[in-house]
Enzyme design. Structure first.
Site, PDB file in Angstrom:
ATOM      1  CB  ILE A   1      -0.955   0.005   1.209  1.00 45.91           C
ATOM      2  CG1 ILE A   1      -1.869  -1.224   1.184  1.00 45.91           C
ATOM      3  CG2 ILE A   1      -1.797   1.277   1.223  1.00 45.91           C
ATOM      4  CD1 ILE A   1      -2.744  -1.384   2.425  1.00 45.91           C
TER       5      ILE A   1
ATOM      6  CB  ALA B   1       5.800   0.790   8.994  1.00 39.60           C
TER       7      ALA B   1
ATOM      8  CE1 TYR C   1      -2.533  -6.134  11.095  1.00 39.42           C
ATOM      9  CE2 TYR C   1      -4.842  -6.738  10.853  1.00 39.42           C
ATOM     10  CZ  TYR C   1      -3.761  -5.966  10.487  1.00 39.42           C
ATOM     11  OH  TYR C   1      -3.910  -5.005   9.514  1.00 39.42           O
TER      12      TYR C   1
ATOM     13  CE  LYS D   1      -2.726  -1.506  11.636  1.00 38.44           C
ATOM     14  NZ  LYS D   1      -1.477  -0.835  11.192  1.00 38.44           N
TER      15      LYS D   1
ATOM     16  N   GLY E   1      -8.630 -16.956  14.503  1.00 42.57           N
ATOM     17  CA  GLY E   1      -8.571 -15.505  14.386  1.00 42.57           C
ATOM     18  C   GLY E   1      -9.244 -14.940  13.162  1.00 42.57           C
TER      19      GLY E   1
END
Length: 307
Positions: free
Chosen positions: A12, A73, A140, A144, A266
């Protein structure tokens, strides 16, 4: 405007760098090349090879004096976050806090942060608004979400303007066969190679696929957002993994039957993002429908895989 793009050599981030350059900005790439590629960085764009969690990041900010930062990142693989939550947190939480601290020290005017639909968990087969309570199902998703809270406090305590973009499943050229939206790149590689890809679970899981160039546009538009907002970036379209596979197989002309494997820990059953707020605040709307985006993506993978 001089803009730092962390993870700017990645999937991205490299598209954001290209768009920034095209629109007359001065992007500077910060990347440790754990997943990014030097070939993704356009010629003439300055590059600092460093991890965002490194103490040396402050020296980069001191030398460059950025106006704004687009923070891409991250460690983006759900299974990897389950296997190694420490490394996931070091990259996504501590790395983000380090970026925020540098923004405060060197008076950066704007921070745009790449968050994820994974923060919501699985609220059901609904169009998810930003007001929905977060309930991550993986480390994860948690890693975030935590930096979002740091950003809000940095905004309150230090006056930092931020825009948090919660991405749906991003796909497109340069994507590796891993990460949150990696199913598209995995399918592309297997289909072009005439192989049967694996589908985890029933394949009825619902996703909201958004093309990488649309995501890059949202990031560049967010630089002009003078407020501090949390915004969903997706198409708000309901596509099952089975439907995705059927469309890609049809576009590629590949008569392949997928292999079904047990579901992964997950993984989310339903994910679809309401984008009303992004349309209102940024004036953003996705330009690519799923079929057009997949055609460009398949063309890219053919150019890389074909002899």
């Amino acid at each position: 405007m001089k803009v730092a793009v962390t993870g700017g050599a990645g999937f991205i981030g490299s598209h954001i760098v290209e768009l920034l350059t095209a629109e007359g900005h001065e992007p500077v790439v910060i990347d440790n090349f754990s997943t990014g590629r030097r070939a993704n960085v356009p010629s003439g764009v300055r590059l600092h090879e460093i991890d965002v969690s490194s103490s040396g990041l402050e020296d980069v900010f001191r030398r460059e004096r950025f106006d704004s930062v687009i923070h891409q990142a991250a460690q983006v693989k759900v299974p990897e976050s389950i296997r190694n939550p420490y490394a996931d947190a070091r990259s996504n939480i501590l790395g983000s806090v380090n970026v925020l601290a540098c923004c405060r020290t060197f008076a950066v005017k704007k921070l745009v942060y790449a968050s994820s639909c994974a923060v919501y968990g699985d609220p059901g087969d609904v169009s998810i608004e930003e007001s929905v309570s977060v309930h991550p199902l993986s480390f994860y998703g948690l890693s975030k979400n935590v930096p979002e809270h740091y950003m809000k406090l940095f905004g309150e305590l230090c006056g930092l303007s931020y825009t948090i973009l919660r991405y749906a499943n991003v796909y497109g050229p340069r994507q590796s066969s891993g990460g949150e939206g990696g199913v598209v790149s995995i399918f592309a590689e297997r289909l072009i190679g005439g192989e049967a890809p694996a589908i985890y679970g029933t394949g009825n899981q619902v996703r909201d696929f958004v093309y990488v160039k649309d995501v890059a546009k949202a990031n560049v538009l967010a630089l002009a957002d003078t407020g501090s907002h949390v915004l969903n970036i997706g198409r708000n379209e309901r596509t099952s993994i089975n439907e995705l596979f059927a469309l890609m197989a049809s576009l590629n002309g590949t008569p392949v039957v997928p292999r079904y494997l047990p579901p992964r820990e997950g993984d989310i059953e339903f994910s679809r993002l309401d984008n009303t707020a992004a349309r209102r605040v940024l004036g953003w709307k996705p330009a690519y429908d799923l079929e057009d985006g997949l055609k460009e993506t398949l063309d890219y993978f053919r150019s890389r895989i074909s002899p």
